[in-house]
Design a protein around this motif. Structure first.
Motif, PDB file in Angstrom:
ATOM      1  N   ASP A  13       0.684  -1.245  -0.170  1.00 27.03           N
ATOM      2  CA  ASP A  13       0.079  -0.012   0.012  1.00 27.03           C
ATOM      3  C   ASP A  13       0.779   1.398  -0.053  1.00 27.03           C
ATOM      4  O   ASP A  13       0.700   2.175  -0.795  1.00 27.03           O
ATOM      5  CB  ASP A  13      -0.935   0.213   1.263  1.00 27.03           C
ATOM      6  N   LEU A  14       1.989   1.075   0.760  1.00 26.32           N
ATOM      7  CA  LEU A  14       2.889   2.283   0.849  1.00 26.32           C
ATOM      8  C   LEU A  14       3.573   2.514  -0.451  1.00 26.32           C
ATOM      9  O   LEU A  14       3.781   3.906  -1.006  1.00 26.32           O
ATOM     10  CB  LEU A  14       3.800   2.143   1.961  1.00 26.32           C
ATOM     11  N   ILE A  15       3.813   1.425  -1.132  1.00 29.30           N
ATOM     12  CA  ILE A  15       4.654   1.652  -2.633  1.00 29.30           C
ATOM     13  C   ILE A  15       3.803   2.153  -3.532  1.00 29.30           C
ATOM     14  O   ILE A  15       4.177   2.893  -4.341  1.00 29.30           O
ATOM     15  CB  ILE A  15       5.174   0.166  -2.886  1.00 29.30           C
ATOM     16  N   ALA A  16       2.579   1.720  -3.365  1.00 31.40           N
ATOM     17  CA  ALA A  16       1.543   2.101  -4.212  1.00 31.40           C
ATOM     18  C   ALA A  16       1.286   3.587  -4.088  1.00 31.40           C
ATOM     19  O   ALA A  16       1.207   4.489  -5.163  1.00 31.40           O
ATOM     20  CB  ALA A  16       0.309   1.320  -4.234  1.00 31.40           C
ATOM     21  N   ALA A  17       1.278   4.207  -3.011  1.00 25.79           N
ATOM     22  CA  ALA A  17       1.309   5.366  -2.530  1.00 25.79           C
ATOM     23  C   ALA A  17       2.188   6.474  -3.046  1.00 25.79           C
ATOM     24  O   ALA A  17       2.018   7.404  -3.549  1.00 25.79           O
ATOM     25  CB  ALA A  17       0.962   5.657  -1.398  1.00 25.79           C
ATOM     26  N   GLY A  18       3.588   5.573  -2.950  1.00 23.92           N
ATOM     27  CA  GLY A  18       4.896   6.209  -3.311  1.00 23.92           C
ATOM     28  C   GLY A  18       4.843   6.480  -4.700  1.00 23.92           C
ATOM     29  O   GLY A  18       5.124   7.556  -5.320  1.00 23.92           O
ATOM     30  N   LEU A  19       4.334   5.670  -5.362  1.00 31.16           N
ATOM     31  CA  LEU A  19       4.496   5.559  -7.208  1.00 31.16           C
ATOM     32  C   LEU A  19       3.642   6.796  -7.443  1.00 31.16           C
ATOM     33  O   LEU A  19       4.049   7.591  -8.544  1.00 31.16           O
ATOM     34  CB  LEU A  19       3.977   4.106  -7.652  1.00 31.16           C
ATOM     35  N   HIS A  20       2.398   6.824  -6.903  1.00 27.91           N
ATOM     36  CA  HIS A  20       1.261   7.808  -7.214  1.00 27.91           C
ATOM     37  C   HIS A  20       1.915   9.227  -6.971  1.00 27.91           C
ATOM     38  O   HIS A  20       1.947  10.203  -7.790  1.00 27.91           O
ATOM     39  CB  HIS A  20       0.034   7.625  -6.628  1.00 27.91           C
TER      40      HIS A  20
END
Length: 214
Positions: A13-20
């Motif tokens: 979830d944090l990686i997805a948030a970071g990518l966005h």
């Protein structure tokens, strides 16, 4: 990286948030509070899983390599057999190009991945070095080798390297230019038929370039 290394749970979830958010706003402008809020977790979890925002940035880069590697194939020292027939090399280039178009036009997460990469290129940050050294450079060399086998060109020549850049750039353009392209083409979005039409056009371009090679 293999599928076994795919992040799960809060890390994912944090990686997805970071990518966005890193892709949309840039690394410096993205707060840990915004990252945690988008991921639905607390700020402390960033330090717990990644050691801080810098670590999350590098984890995003690693995830980009994993996802793109699943599509284009992970580079390796034995990825190309120098003795393969030219037609096999052409088929591998075509298959990779079709897989890229499918990913870029049909996978929702591709927008954030491309946005993140473009932002990192613009900022010339540590993720650029990470992706370039560990994935892009060996993959680009592999594609140059395939072009050389398919055409008889020198794999290290300037023209061959530029040819591979142009092949990859065409595919990426259909991701970053989607709104403009759909408006001009009269498409509502990229569905399976549109993705197939794009892939067919890019493959035709590829074969035309390969056949025109000296």
């Amino acid at each position: 990286m293999s599928d076994d290394s795919a992040p799960t749970g809060t890390k994912a979830d944090l990686i997805a948030a970071g990518l966005h958010l890193f892709g949309r706003d840039g690394f410096a402008a993205t707060s840990t509070r915004a990252l945690a809020g988008r991921a639905g977790t607390n700020v402390a979890s960033i330090a717990y899983h990644f050691g801080g925002k810098d670590g999350l940035r590098l984890a995003c880069g690693a995830e980009v390599q994993r996802r793109v590697g699943k599509v284009a194939g992970l580079p390796g020292p034995d990825a190309v057999d120098p003795g393969m027939p030219p037609e096999q090399a052409r088929q591998r280039l075509e298959a990779m190009l079709r897989a890229m178009v499918q990913f870029l036009t049909q996978v929702p997460e591709a927008a954030d991945i491309v946005g993140f990469i473009m932002r990192e290129f613009a900022e010339d940050g540590p993720v650029l070095d990470q992706i370039y050294g560990h994935f892009f450079l060996p993959k680009h060399r592999e594609l140059c080798q395939l072009v050389a086998i398919a055409t008889g060109r020198d794999a290290d020549s300037q023209d061959t390297r530029l040819l591979v850049f142009s092949m990859l750039g065409q595919a990426v353009y259909f991701r970053i230019g989607q709104s403009l392209i759909c408006r001009r083409m009269g498409w509502q979005s990229y569905g399976p038929d549109e993705a197939r039409a794009i892939a067919d056009r890019l493959v035709a371009n590829l074969h035309a370039v390969l056949e025109a090679a000296p």
